[in-house]
Write an enzyme that holds these catalytic residues in place. Structure first.
Site, PDB file in Angstrom:
ATOM      1  N   ARG A 113       0.846  -1.205   0.000  1.00 35.42           N
ATOM      2  CA  ARG A 113       0.000   0.000   0.000  1.00 35.42           C
ATOM      3  C   ARG A 113       0.878   1.249   0.000  1.00 35.42           C
ATOM      4  O   ARG A 113       0.573   2.244  -0.625  1.00 35.42           O
ATOM      5  CB  ARG A 113      -0.974   0.007   1.187  1.00 35.42           C
ATOM      6  CG  ARG A 113      -1.753   1.324   1.306  1.00 35.42           C
ATOM      7  CD  ARG A 113      -3.093   1.206   2.031  1.00 35.42           C
ATOM      8  NE  ARG A 113      -3.053   0.393   3.226  1.00 35.42           N
ATOM      9  CZ  ARG A 113      -2.447   0.737   4.377  1.00 35.42           C
ATOM     10  NH1 ARG A 113      -1.840   1.898   4.480  1.00 35.42           N
ATOM     11  NH2 ARG A 113      -2.458  -0.082   5.405  1.00 35.42           N
ATOM     12  N   TYR A 144     -16.425  15.150 -17.365  1.00 37.36           N
ATOM     13  CA  TYR A 144     -16.817  13.791 -17.017  1.00 37.36           C
ATOM     14  C   TYR A 144     -17.916  13.822 -15.940  1.00 37.36           C
ATOM     15  O   TYR A 144     -17.750  14.458 -14.884  1.00 37.36           O
ATOM     16  CB  TYR A 144     -15.588  13.029 -16.510  1.00 37.36           C
ATOM     17  CG  TYR A 144     -15.883  11.588 -16.203  1.00 37.36           C
ATOM     18  CD1 TYR A 144     -16.203  10.702 -17.225  1.00 37.36           C
ATOM     19  CD2 TYR A 144     -15.860  11.119 -14.902  1.00 37.36           C
ATOM     20  CE1 TYR A 144     -16.492   9.383 -16.938  1.00 37.36           C
ATOM     21  CE2 TYR A 144     -16.134   9.788 -14.621  1.00 37.36           C
ATOM     22  CZ  TYR A 144     -16.453   8.927 -15.643  1.00 37.36           C
ATOM     23  OH  TYR A 144     -16.734   7.630 -15.364  1.00 37.36           O
ATOM     24  N   LYS A 155      -8.363   4.633 -19.863  1.00 36.75           N
ATOM     25  CA  LYS A 155      -8.675   5.051 -21.232  1.00 36.75           C
ATOM     26  C   LYS A 155      -7.434   4.907 -22.121  1.00 36.75           C
ATOM     27  O   LYS A 155      -6.952   3.796 -22.293  1.00 36.75           O
ATOM     28  CB  LYS A 155      -9.244   6.461 -21.193  1.00 36.75           C
ATOM     29  CG  LYS A 155     -10.315   6.680 -20.109  1.00 36.75           C
ATOM     30  CD  LYS A 155     -11.585   5.880 -20.337  1.00 36.75           C
ATOM     31  CE  LYS A 155     -12.518   5.882 -19.129  1.00 36.75           C
ATOM     32  NZ  LYS A 155     -12.917   7.183 -18.624  1.00 36.75           N
TER      33      LYS A 155
HETATM   34  C1  LIG Z   1     -13.369   7.675 -17.384  1.00 32.55           C
HETATM   35  C2  LIG Z   1     -13.020   9.048 -16.980  1.00 32.55           C
HETATM   36  C3  LIG Z   1     -12.823   9.369 -15.628  1.00 32.55           C
HETATM   37  C4  LIG Z   1     -13.035   8.356 -14.506  1.00 32.55           C
HETATM   38  O1  LIG Z   1     -12.110   7.332 -14.556  1.00 32.55           O
HETATM   39  P1  LIG Z   1     -12.403   5.805 -14.068  1.00 32.55           P
HETATM   40  O2  LIG Z   1     -11.136   5.120 -14.404  1.00 32.55           O
HETATM   41  O3  LIG Z   1     -13.590   5.337 -14.814  1.00 32.55           O
HETATM   42  O4  LIG Z   1     -12.686   5.874 -12.615  1.00 32.55           O
HETATM   43  C5  LIG Z   1     -12.442  10.652 -15.330  1.00 32.55           C
HETATM   44  N1  LIG Z   1     -12.282  11.595 -16.291  1.00 32.55           N
HETATM   45  C6  LIG Z   1     -12.476  11.322 -17.596  1.00 32.55           C
HETATM   46  C7  LIG Z   1     -12.282  12.391 -18.612  1.00 32.55           C
HETATM   47  C8  LIG Z   1     -12.856  10.046 -17.993  1.00 32.55           C
HETATM   48  O5  LIG Z   1     -13.061   9.787 -19.287  1.00 32.55           O
END
Ligand SMILES: *Cc1c(COP(=O)(O)O)cnc(C)c1O
Length: 401
Positions: free
Chosen positions: A48, A101, A198
């Site tokens: 951690r 988001y 992403k």
């Molecule tokens: C998907 C996304 C998030 C959140 O991320 P997670 O990995 O789904 O928790 C935050 N900001 C943007 C621009 C995103 O596309």
């Protein structure tokens, strides 16, 4: 300093000293043997607090963003939550870009509000509206550019000036652009957040998030100290396997972004010429209001294209009729995805002034052959057309001729 792709491949990726393995091993371990009480062999005690695989990924991403330190979390939202908890105090006010988001808005308005945090939504493209929203207790400005799902472009240097004038922090969600296209810290931002789920992971096979901070003092400590302590004490860390997948994805980010951008540009121009499409949102189009700014701030215009169709029925039919553009939330993977943001990613905004229009569809353009993707969009448009009386489509085609 070496170039982007060189750093992407090598930064933080220390070769294994025991075997010479080119790819650092995944340290799938919770704890580390001590050579005596509190005598740590390599600085690691418990995963951690730190883990070599996570450290490697953090160093790799920090190098690419040009930051002082980086911290990896179990998801993008966990990263955002950790950053906010690390720097804010009850009574603080946040200025939040209105187009962003949906989960970030939800995190602040539903969870952090319980701990005395307030926020105001502003038009990210208007520095006047940002300036007008500043209050004496504004501690943090949060912006996403290009934004999700409307692809608005914010002037990062302008936002950074406003933050600096008021002793507040500027946080930029760089998920859409990635460090390959844009480095917010170079424009004066204090912290960058990512959903590494992403483009950084890039293969739709891992959840993750990261915070990269500049060398900056805030409320008596450095941002690295504040976020590092939150990561350890709050515990929403990225595991070794997830850190490895994100690091592997990051090595090819530059190559993938080139392809995503080139293909998205071709598709955006093609869509712009179709009679069924009433508007295309892509910062690479000269007609996009943020085009010039994006051209100055970014190396390329990204792989996300949003489009408006005639009405809700057309948008729904389009989103549910393609073969390669699979109907799904998320984005940034090698496979193309289509999303209906109003009811999928941004459903929490329905009924608020920030709700997404019902005729909007978002595409995450993958790395498949561009011609196959155009054929797929043709299928989608045919499905959209089929929702309308024949005469209306013809009138529209004549108007656009
Ligand atoms: C998907 C996304 C998030 C959140 O991320 P997670 O990995 O789904 O928790 C935050 N900001 C943007 C621009 C995103 O596309």
């Amino acid at each position: 300093m070496s170039g982007f792709n060189t750093q992407a491949v090598h930064a933080g990726q220390h070769k294994d000293p025991h075997t010479g393995a080119v790819v650092p091993p995944i340290y799938q371990t919770s704890t580390f043997i001590q050579d005596g009480i509190n005598v740590l062999r390599s600085g690691h005690e418990y995963s951690r607090g730190s883990n070599p695989t996570r450290d490697g990924f953090q160093d790799q991403l920090t190098a690419l963003e040009g930051g002082a330190s980086g911290f990896a979390f179990a998801s993008g939202i966990a990263a955002e939550d950790a950053l906010l908890r690390a720097v804010l105090e009850p009574g603080d006010h946040i200025i939040l870009g209105a187009d962003g988001y949906g989960g970030t808005n939800r995190l602040i308005s539903k969870l952090h509000s319980k701990w005395g945090i307030t926020s105001s939504a502003v038009d990210i493209t208007s520095l006047d509206s940002v300036r007008a929203a500043v209050r004496p207790n504004t501690a943090l400005l949060w912006v996403e550019t290009p934004s999700n799902p409307l692809l608005g472009i914010a002037d990062l240097a302008g936002w950074a000036d406003i933050a600096r004038e008021h002793g507040a922090l500027l946080v930029v969600d760089n998920t859409f652009a990635t460090p390959y296209l844009q480095r917010p810290l170079d424009f004066g931002a204090h912290a960058v957040v990512h959903s590494t789920t992403k483009y950084i992971g890039g293969h739709s096979d891992v959840l993750g998030g990261a915070v990269i901070v500049a060398d900056h003092h805030f409320r008596g400590q450095t941002l690295a100290e504040a976020v590092g302590y939150q990561q350890f004490a709050g515990g929403a860390v990225a595991g070794p396997q997830d850190s490895y997948l994100a690091a592997r994805g990051l090595k090819t980010l530059g190559l993938r972004m080139e392809r995503h951008c080139a293909s998205a540009d071709t598709l955006a121009r093609w869509l712009d010429a179709q009679p069924e499409v009433t508007r295309v949102y892509y910062p690479g189009l000269e007609s996009h209001p943020g085009h010039e700014l994006a051209a100055r701030q970014q190396r390329g215009f990204g792989g996300i294209v949003s489009l408006a169709l005639e009405d809700e029925a057309a948008a729904r039919a389009f989103a549910q009729s393609m073969q390669y553009f699979q109907l799904s939330v998320s984005l940034g993977g090698v496979e193309s995805l289509v999303c209906y943001p109003r009811e999928m990613t941004h459903a929490s905004l329905i009924g608020t002034p920030l709700e997404i229009p019902a005729n909007l569809v978002r595409l995450s353009v993958g790395i498949e052959e561009t011609e196959d993707l155009i054929a797929d969009l043709q299928r989608g448009l045919a499905a959209a057309r089929a929702t309308r009386p024949v005469s209306t489509v013809r009138e529209k085609a004549l108007e656009n001729a």
